[in-house]
Design a protein around this motif. Structure first.
Motif, mmCIF file in Angstrom:
data_model
loop_
_atom_site.group_PDB
_atom_site.id
_atom_site.type_symbol
_atom_site.label_atom_id
_atom_site.label_comp_id
_atom_site.label_asym_id
_atom_site.label_seq_id
_atom_site.Cartn_x
_atom_site.Cartn_y
_atom_site.Cartn_z
ATOM 1 N N LEU A 126 9.368 -1.668 -7.876
ATOM 2 C CA LEU A 126 9.955 -3.012 -7.861
ATOM 3 C C LEU A 126 9.431 -3.785 -6.660
ATOM 4 N N ASP A 127 9.062 -5.028 -6.876
ATOM 5 C CA ASP A 127 8.677 -5.868 -5.733
ATOM 6 C C ASP A 127 9.223 -7.271 -5.933
ATOM 7 N N LYS A 128 9.701 -7.836 -4.857
ATOM 8 C CA LYS A 128 10.274 -9.186 -4.939
ATOM 9 C C LYS A 128 9.203 -10.260 -5.087
ATOM 10 N N GLY A 129 7.963 -9.921 -4.731
ATOM 11 C CA GLY A 129 6.887 -10.912 -4.764
ATOM 12 C C GLY A 129 6.453 -11.242 -6.188
ATOM 13 N N LEU B 26 13.695 -8.736 -6.984
ATOM 14 C CA LEU B 26 14.290 -8.618 -5.647
ATOM 15 C C LEU B 26 15.467 -7.643 -5.692
ATOM 16 N N VAL B 27 15.356 -6.547 -4.952
ATOM 17 C CA VAL B 27 16.457 -5.587 -4.857
ATOM 18 C C VAL B 27 17.472 -6.133 -3.862
ATOM 19 N N SER B 28 18.748 -6.133 -4.235
ATOM 20 C CA SER B 28 19.743 -6.688 -3.313
ATOM 21 C C SER B 28 20.635 -5.608 -2.707
ATOM 22 N N LYS C 20 -1.117 0.084 10.084
ATOM 23 C CA LYS C 20 -2.346 -0.339 9.412
ATOM 24 C C LYS C 20 -2.238 -0.016 7.930
ATOM 25 N N VAL C 21 -3.193 -0.521 7.169
ATOM 26 C CA VAL C 21 -3.243 -0.218 5.734
ATOM 27 C C VAL C 21 -3.305 1.300 5.552
ATOM 28 N N GLU C 22 -4.117 1.949 6.345
ATOM 29 C CA GLU C 22 -4.222 3.412 6.244
ATOM 30 C C GLU C 22 -2.881 4.081 6.521
ATOM 31 N N GLY D 71 2.023 -6.953 -1.120
ATOM 32 C CA GLY D 71 2.719 -7.126 0.152
ATOM 33 C C GLY D 71 1.806 -7.796 1.164
ATOM 34 N N ARG D 72 1.547 -7.107 2.263
ATOM 35 C CA ARG D 72 0.715 -7.686 3.320
ATOM 36 C C ARG D 72 -0.790 -7.587 3.024
ATOM 37 N N LEU D 73 -1.161 -6.964 1.914
ATOM 38 C CA LEU D 73 -2.539 -7.097 1.397
ATOM 39 C C LEU D 73 -2.530 -8.382 0.591
ATOM 40 N N GLY E 146 6.392 3.424 4.772
ATOM 41 C CA GLY E 146 5.710 2.163 5.086
ATOM 42 C C GLY E 146 4.964 2.302 6.395
ATOM 43 N N ASP E 147 4.335 1.211 6.822
ATOM 44 C CA ASP E 147 3.478 1.320 8.003
ATOM 45 C C ASP E 147 4.254 1.580 9.283
ATOM 46 N N ALA E 148 5.554 1.346 9.289
ATOM 47 C CA ALA E 148 6.346 1.658 10.481
ATOM 48 C C ALA E 148 6.510 3.170 10.650
ATOM 49 N N GLN F 74 -6.784 -8.023 7.284
ATOM 50 C CA GLN F 74 -8.135 -8.575 7.234
ATOM 51 C C GLN F 74 -9.186 -7.550 6.822
ATOM 52 N N PHE F 75 -8.948 -6.313 7.209
ATOM 53 C CA PHE F 75 -9.924 -5.266 6.868
ATOM 54 C C PHE F 75 -9.209 -3.927 6.849
ATOM 55 N N ILE F 76 -9.921 -2.947 6.329
ATOM 56 C CA ILE F 76 -9.357 -1.591 6.224
ATOM 57 C C ILE F 76 -10.238 -0.655 7.050
ATOM 58 N N MET G 203 0.823 -1.214 0.000
ATOM 59 C CA MET G 203 0.000 0.000 0.000
ATOM 60 C C MET G 203 0.855 1.262 0.000
ATOM 61 N N ALA G 204 1.963 1.249 0.752
ATOM 62 C CA ALA G 204 2.807 2.454 0.822
ATOM 63 C C ALA G 204 3.459 2.733 -0.533
ATOM 64 N N GLY G 205 4.055 1.715 -1.125
ATOM 65 C CA GLY G 205 4.768 1.917 -2.388
ATOM 66 C C GLY G 205 3.834 2.297 -3.524
ATOM 67 N N ALA H 76 5.118 -8.525 10.664
ATOM 68 C CA ALA H 76 3.673 -8.421 10.444
ATOM 69 C C ALA H 76 3.167 -7.008 10.712
ATOM 70 N N ARG H 77 3.501 -6.497 11.894
ATOM 71 C CA ARG H 77 3.034 -5.158 12.270
ATOM 72 C C ARG H 77 4.119 -4.479 13.095
ATOM 73 N N PRO H 78 4.349 -3.201 12.844
ATOM 74 C CA PRO H 78 5.336 -2.507 13.673
ATOM 75 C C PRO H 78 4.845 -2.390 15.112
HETATM 76 C C1 LIG Z 1 -1.336 -10.937 9.644
HETATM 77 C C2 LIG Z 1 -1.577 -9.475 9.432
HETATM 78 C C3 LIG Z 1 -2.828 -8.928 9.710
HETATM 79 C C4 LIG Z 1 -3.059 -7.576 9.517
HETATM 80 N N1 LIG Z 1 -4.304 -7.083 9.717
HETATM 81 C C5 LIG Z 1 -4.569 -5.798 9.398
HETATM 82 C C6 LIG Z 1 -5.900 -5.301 9.410
HETATM 83 O O1 LIG Z 1 -6.864 -6.040 9.637
HETATM 84 N N2 LIG Z 1 -6.098 -3.984 9.110
HETATM 85 C C7 LIG Z 1 -5.066 -3.146 8.785
HETATM 86 O O2 LIG Z 1 -5.310 -1.969 8.488
HETATM 87 N N3 LIG Z 1 -3.795 -3.600 8.730
HETATM 88 C C8 LIG Z 1 -3.531 -4.899 9.007
HETATM 89 N N4 LIG Z 1 -2.263 -5.382 8.920
HETATM 90 C C9 LIG Z 1 -1.178 -4.442 8.602
HETATM 91 C C10 LIG Z 1 -1.175 -4.050 7.115
HETATM 92 O O3 LIG Z 1 -1.216 -5.214 6.332
HETATM 93 C C11 LIG Z 1 0.100 -3.278 6.844
HETATM 94 O O4 LIG Z 1 0.165 -2.181 7.735
HETATM 95 C C12 LIG Z 1 0.208 -2.721 5.424
HETATM 96 O O5 LIG Z 1 -0.313 -3.610 4.472
HETATM 97 C C13 LIG Z 1 1.682 -2.432 5.177
HETATM 98 O O6 LIG Z 1 1.874 -1.908 3.873
HETATM 99 P P1 LIG Z 1 3.340 -1.472 3.430
HETATM 100 O O7 LIG Z 1 3.245 -1.016 2.029
HETATM 101 O O8 LIG Z 1 3.923 -0.566 4.446
HETATM 102 O O9 LIG Z 1 4.218 -2.804 3.526
HETATM 103 P P2 LIG Z 1 4.094 -4.173 2.729
HETATM 104 O O10 LIG Z 1 2.693 -4.453 2.370
HETATM 105 O O11 LIG Z 1 4.819 -5.193 3.544
HETATM 106 O O12 LIG Z 1 4.901 -3.890 1.378
HETATM 107 C C14 LIG Z 1 6.306 -3.929 1.322
HETATM 108 C C15 LIG Z 1 6.681 -4.611 0.029
HETATM 109 O O13 LIG Z 1 8.110 -4.552 -0.123
HETATM 110 C C16 LIG Z 1 8.492 -5.695 -0.817
HETATM 111 N N5 LIG Z 1 9.934 -5.882 -0.591
HETATM 112 C C17 LIG Z 1 10.564 -6.060 0.593
HETATM 113 N N6 LIG Z 1 11.901 -6.175 0.398
HETATM 114 C C18 LIG Z 1 12.093 -6.059 -0.944
HETATM 115 C C19 LIG Z 1 13.252 -6.110 -1.769
HETATM 116 N N7 LIG Z 1 14.486 -6.276 -1.254
HETATM 117 N N8 LIG Z 1 13.111 -5.982 -3.112
HETATM 118 C C20 LIG Z 1 11.862 -5.808 -3.665
HETATM 119 N N9 LIG Z 1 10.733 -5.752 -2.913
HETATM 120 C C21 LIG Z 1 10.847 -5.872 -1.575
HETATM 121 C C22 LIG Z 1 7.641 -6.807 -0.228
HETATM 122 O O14 LIG Z 1 7.553 -7.908 -1.101
HETATM 123 C C23 LIG Z 1 6.319 -6.091 -0.019
HETATM 124 O O15 LIG Z 1 5.429 -6.335 -1.105
HETATM 125 C C24 LIG Z 1 -2.012 -6.738 9.061
HETATM 126 C C25 LIG Z 1 -0.768 -7.291 8.750
HETATM 127 C C26 LIG Z 1 -0.562 -8.657 8.918
HETATM 128 C C27 LIG Z 1 0.756 -9.244 8.522
#
Ligand SMILES: Cc1cc2nc3c(=O)[nH]c(=O)nc-3n(C[C@H](O)[C@H](O)[C@H](O)COP(=O)(O)OP(=O)(O)OC[C@H]3O[C@@H](n4cnc5c(N)ncnc54)[C@H](O)[C@@H]3O)c2cc1C
Length: 339
Positions: free
Chosen positions: A41-44, A134-136, A316-318, A49-51, A309-311, A66-68, A23-25, A286-288
């Motif tokens: 770029l994403d390694k997946g 995958l970025v190294s 949360k997703v938001e 990501g966590r969506l 990012g969420d940290a 699970q929800f937003i 969501m952040a990227g 999983a969560r910061p």
């Molecule tokens: C089990 C679980 C339950 C959750 N439940 C909820 C909920 O109900 N409601 C809610 O709001 N939030 C929830 N969250 C938190 C929410 O999912 C996250 O806060 C949010 O999705 C984080 O988004 P992000 O973009 O910061 O990180 P991410 O979604 O983790 O995205 C980071 C991306 O970076 C990529 N990446 C990492 N390293 C590299 C690399 N070296 N090269 C290329 N790509 C790379 C990863 O593949 C990933 O796709 C939950 C999280 C988990 C794990």
């Protein structure tokens, strides 16, 4: 420069690489693409990501977020648009207690109409997203960046937004020989995450959970349990069980069978697991649990690089979306653009 001030001069667009298609990227890339050339770029294998959503047989199972929820007008507007376009749907209001929804007038919880991952896919439309990338390491020459992929590909960038979990971001910087200022190193080292073990399985009958299809136990190893069929995304009964942070940390290296046995026994579901359908996802970050106080951190003493990012925006997703948006503005400013 993000915009040329010179009449008739060819516009030069800075290049920005966004690491991570969560969501952040994805939010950062959308904000940036009007003025910059952006590659995500994403390694997946896919975006989100966590969506995250997995298909097991005929089942569709959300196993990350699970929800937003929305706590800001900015993100509420985004989600309202996604509801209008059918990507997001209301799920329930309030909190789920051991016996169902405890405050039905509480905050709205939204689900992906098809799945949580489908929300990310909708966000990725129109962006140059490169998955299985995958970025190294990240290397700079004092003026710009070279993004090195594990397959040896190198991309040049004027600026970078990094949204990987912070320990992974630190590894990319260290691998590229980037020296952090003491302040930046200290700020990033303070950030911590809880792990989460996620159990997924298809069931041979109804789970026994009642509407809206989720349980949030107050004790035991289970933090959250959802019935993806009652949630409205799975054609057949299928559950997601998230272990508590304590159980996940203690059992992170246990075998899949050990984790599955412990969580399924604690779940008390009304139906049996379809043989061969169990999958375990180990979310190490999983969560910061300790967040940075600001929505992004721009590194000092190096070409433009913003950690997001969420940290940074909230666990949360938001929070991830708000951090991505703030990071985009910061990198644009650092590249000399004006909004
Ligand atoms: C089990 C679980 C339950 C959750 N439940 C909820 C909920 O109900 N409601 C809610 O709001 N939030 C929830 N969250 C938190 C929410 O999912 C996250 O806060 C949010 O999705 C984080 O988004 P992000 O973009 O910061 O990180 P991410 O979604 O983790 O995205 C980071 C991306 O970076 C990529 N990446 C990492 N390293 C590299 C690399 N070296 N090269 C290329 N790509 C790379 C990863 O593949 C990933 O796709 C939950 C999280 C988990 C794990």
């Amino acid at each position: 420069m993000c915009e040329s001030d010179l009449v008739n001069a060819p516009e030069t667009r800075p290049s920005v690489v966004v690491i991570g298609a969560g969501m952040a990227g994805l939010t950062a890339a959308h904000r940036l693409q009007e003025r910059c050339d952006v590659i995500v770029l994403d390694k997946g294998r896919g975006v989100g990501g966590r969506l995250a959503t997995r298909r097991i047989g005929d089942a569709t199972i959300d196993h990350g977020a699970q929800f937003i929820t929305t706590h800001t007008d900015e993100f509420a507007t985004t989600i309202a648009q996604l509801v209008d376009s059918g990507v997001v749907a209301p799920w329930f209001r309030g909190r789920i207690g051991p016996n169902g929804v405890v405050d039905p007038d509480g905050h709205k919880r939204f689900r992906g109409a098809a799945s949580m991952n489908a929300v990310a896919k909708a966000f990725a439309v129109g962006l140059d997203v490169r998955t299985a990338s995958l970025v190294s390491s990240l290397v700079h020459d004092g003026k710009s960046w070279t993004v090195v992929l594990a397959d040896g590909t190198e991309l040049q960038a004027d600026g970078i937004v990094v949204t990987s979990p912070v320990p992974q971001t630190l590894a990319l910087l260290e691998s590229g020989g980037v020296v952090l200022t003491p302040n930046d190193a200290e700020a990033l080292a303070l950030i911590e995450y809880d792990p989460c073990l996620a159990f997924m399985a298809v069931l041979d009958g109804p789970s026994g959970l009642s509407e809206p299809g989720a349980v949030d136990p107050v004790e035991g190893p289970i933090d959250w349990m959802a019935d993806n069929q009652l949630k409205g995304i799975s054609a057949v009964p299928a559950v997601t069980i998230h272990a508590t942070a304590d159980f996940s940390a203690s059992n992170f290296d246990a075998t899949d069978d050990e984790i599955a046995d412990a969580l399924f026994a604690a779940a008390g579901l009304a139906a049996n697991v379809v043989p061969g359908s169990v999958q375990i996802q180990r979310w190490r970050y999983a969560r910061p649990s300790v967040e940075h106080p600001e929505r992004f951190l721009q590194l000092s003493g190096v070409p433009p690089l913003v950690c997001a990012g969420d940290a940074f925006g909230g666990a949360k997703v938001e929070g991830a979306a708000l951090s991505g948006a703030a990071a985009a503005e910061a990198i644009e400013n650092a590249l000399g653009g004006s909004s």
